[in-house]
Motif scaffolding. Structure first.
Motif: not given
Length: 550
Positions: A492-499
């Protein structure tokens, strides 16, 4: 060669009696006390099972001695118990008394094998409400099984204790009914009143003596125990018919499971109320199995550790195995020198002893504790008790564990979840386009789909930060859902960052493709601040991009 050290660890040693020079007087007194208390119980359990009073007495002597020497507890007292009676009754009714010795040996061998295979700690996995519900159900069955004898009638034809009791009550005659009820009442009053005078007064044996004297002097029309052997029979190997062996394998497995559970529970209770040290669970199984095998060779019943007799042993000063050994020799003395008077004991008196014993098995304070804990624990207790009374003991334990597992799983699902949280610190332009989600608790197959639904439906967001530092447990399904979530958002064009991926979870999420789903390997962070800064820079770049193009 590993078998030899294992078996050697299960055998008796001199260390078992290291405290005996200091405690022998207390052990001797405790053994005498327990022997007196165990006598009416052994007779009553033998009669109630259908095996006969002699079988109960032989079991208490032989199994009590073998289990004391070979068992894993210093203070456990073993013999025939109510739970075993509940299982043995249908076996004897369907296969005949000839099957008793064989089923005892078969069950004993299974319990010995469990000890050798080190399965002793399995009982620790049983939930507390299951154990209490199981105990409550057994107590109800024992009480109901005594109703026919208590009213002077034979048991009804039904195998269900409640139905059988009602059938017997419907056939009761007035004279025998009144005589039996009087004896039961006398026994109950004495057993209840004796501890109020002094806790060491053997109320059960006094009650039996008083009831027997009353029955003789008043010529009461009540059934008696009948003739008993005046010596132990010679040990013999049970008849080995393969058809009978196959038929008894199922009941023997049930008896073995029940013997293991009850013995280990009794040993655990003994450890909690005494200062005699811990018990060896595997050796306890080994010793109880040998006890049942030996009992079968002498024509006795399968044996287990007895919570009531063990508690009497501890309260009376028992500290080593010598107390339980003494208890067996006290009963052996009765076999050789007192079978005449014992044969005249009314069955109604034994029924009274077991009815009071059944009531004492149930602790009202413990039941209130379980019922007052959680709704799930209350349901587990009630279901386990109901299945125990209505169907089968082992089925009750299995169903109880399944119900407990359901509620535990339900609670685990509720403990986990995903929560959106605000970015800490002063708000900056573009923060509304960043969503921070914290996954906590447990993320596994039963809860994972809820996380996917909640996060993937987000709107008007350019960057999603998934915090995993507070995630306590993760299975393959949960990890796969995270991978699907990342893929869905990235499409969907949403950038995902995992922390904050913990080290124990890193290998799993790598294998199921979570890291591969990220747009860039730099999108994995160990701290929240750098992740937020990266998200803000990403939002800023997206805003500058149209201006640059124009």
């Amino acid at each position: 060669m590993r078998v030899l050290p294992t078996v050697r660890a299960l055998l008796p040693s001199v260390r078992d009696y290291a405290e005996l020079p200091r405690t022998w007087r207390g052990d001797l007194l405790a053994g005498l006390t327990v022997g007196i208390v165990a006598l009416p119980l052994a007779l009553a359990f033998g009669v109630s099972s259908g095996a006969g009073a002699a079988s109960g007495l032989i079991t208490a002597v032989v199994a009590g001695l073998v289990a004391a020497v070979f068992g894993g507890s210093h203070v456990q007292v073993s013999g025939p118990t109510g739970a075993m009676v509940v299982v043995l009754g249908p076996v004897i009714a369907s296969q005949g008394i000839e099957a008793l010795a064989l089923v005892s040996v078969l069950a004993g061998v299974m319990v010995v094998a469990a000890g050798v295979l080190k399965l002793g700690r399995v009982v620790s996995f049983l939930p507390w409400p299951v154990i209490e519900g199981f105990t409550l159900g057994i107590a109800i069955i024992i009480f109901l099984q005594q109703v026919p004898a208590a009213i002077g009638e034979d048991a009804g034809p039904s195998s269900n204790a409640a139905v059988s009791a009602l059938q017997a009550a419907g056939a009761a005659s007035t004279t025998e009914f009144l005589a039996a009820i009087v004896l039961v009442a006398v026994v109950a009053l004495i057993m209840i009143g004796a501890p109020l005078l002094h806790h060491r007064i053997p109320g059960s044996i006094i009650a039996i003596i008083v009831a027997s004297v009353m029955a003789e002097l008043l010529a009461m029309p009540v059934a008696r125990i009948g003739a008993l052997p005046d010596s132990l029979p010679a040990p013999t190997v049970p008849g080995w018919d393969w058809g009978l062996v196959i038929a008894l394998t199922g009941p023997a497995a049930t008896i073995a499971i029940l013997a293991a559970i009850e013995s280990l529970l009794s040993a655990r209770v003994a450890t909690s109320i005494s200062d005699t040290g811990s018990y060896d669970a595997d050796r306890e199984l080994f010793g109880q199995g040998l006890a049942s095998v030996a009992s079968g060779f002498f024509g006795g019943m399968p044996a287990t550790g007895a919570i009531a007799r063990t508690a009497v042993n501890i309260r009376s000063g028992g500290r080593t195995r010598f107390a339980a050994i003494t208890h067996a020799f006290v009963l052996l003395f009765v076999v050789y020198l007192a079978t005449g008077p014992v044969a005249r004991i009314p069955l109604a008196a034994l029924a009274g002893v077991l009815m009071v014993t059944a009531v004492r098995m149930v602790s009202l304070s413990t039941l209130r504790s379980v019922v007052g804990s959680t709704r799930g624990d209350t349901v587990v207790l009630i279901v386990t008790a109901a299945v125990t009374v209505s169907f089968d003991l082992i089925q009750a334990v299995g169903i109880g564990v399944l119900v407990a597992a359901f509620f535990a799983l339900r609670a685990l699902v509720k403990s986990g979840g995903v929560h959106r949280e605000e970015i800490s610190g002063p708000a900056q332009d573009g923060d509304s386009r960043i969503a921070v989600y914290r996954i906590e608790g447990a993320l596994f197959f039963a809860a994972a789909e809820r996380v996917l639904e909640r996060v993937s439906d987000i709107e008007n967001v350019e960057v999603v930060i998934i915090r995993m530092s507070q995630l306590q447990s993760l299975d393959a399904t949960g990890a796969r859902v995270i991978a699907d979530l990342v893929n869905t958002l990235e499409r969907r064009g949403i950038t995902v960052l995992v922390k904050g991926v913990q080290d124990r979870h890193l290998r799993l999420i790598t294998r199921v493709g979570v890291l591969e789903s990220l747009r860039h390997h730099n999108h994995l962070f160990t701290a929240l601040e750098p992740a937020v800064e990266h998200a803000r820079s990403h939002v800023a770049r997206n805003r500058e991009a149209p201006a640059t193009t124009s």
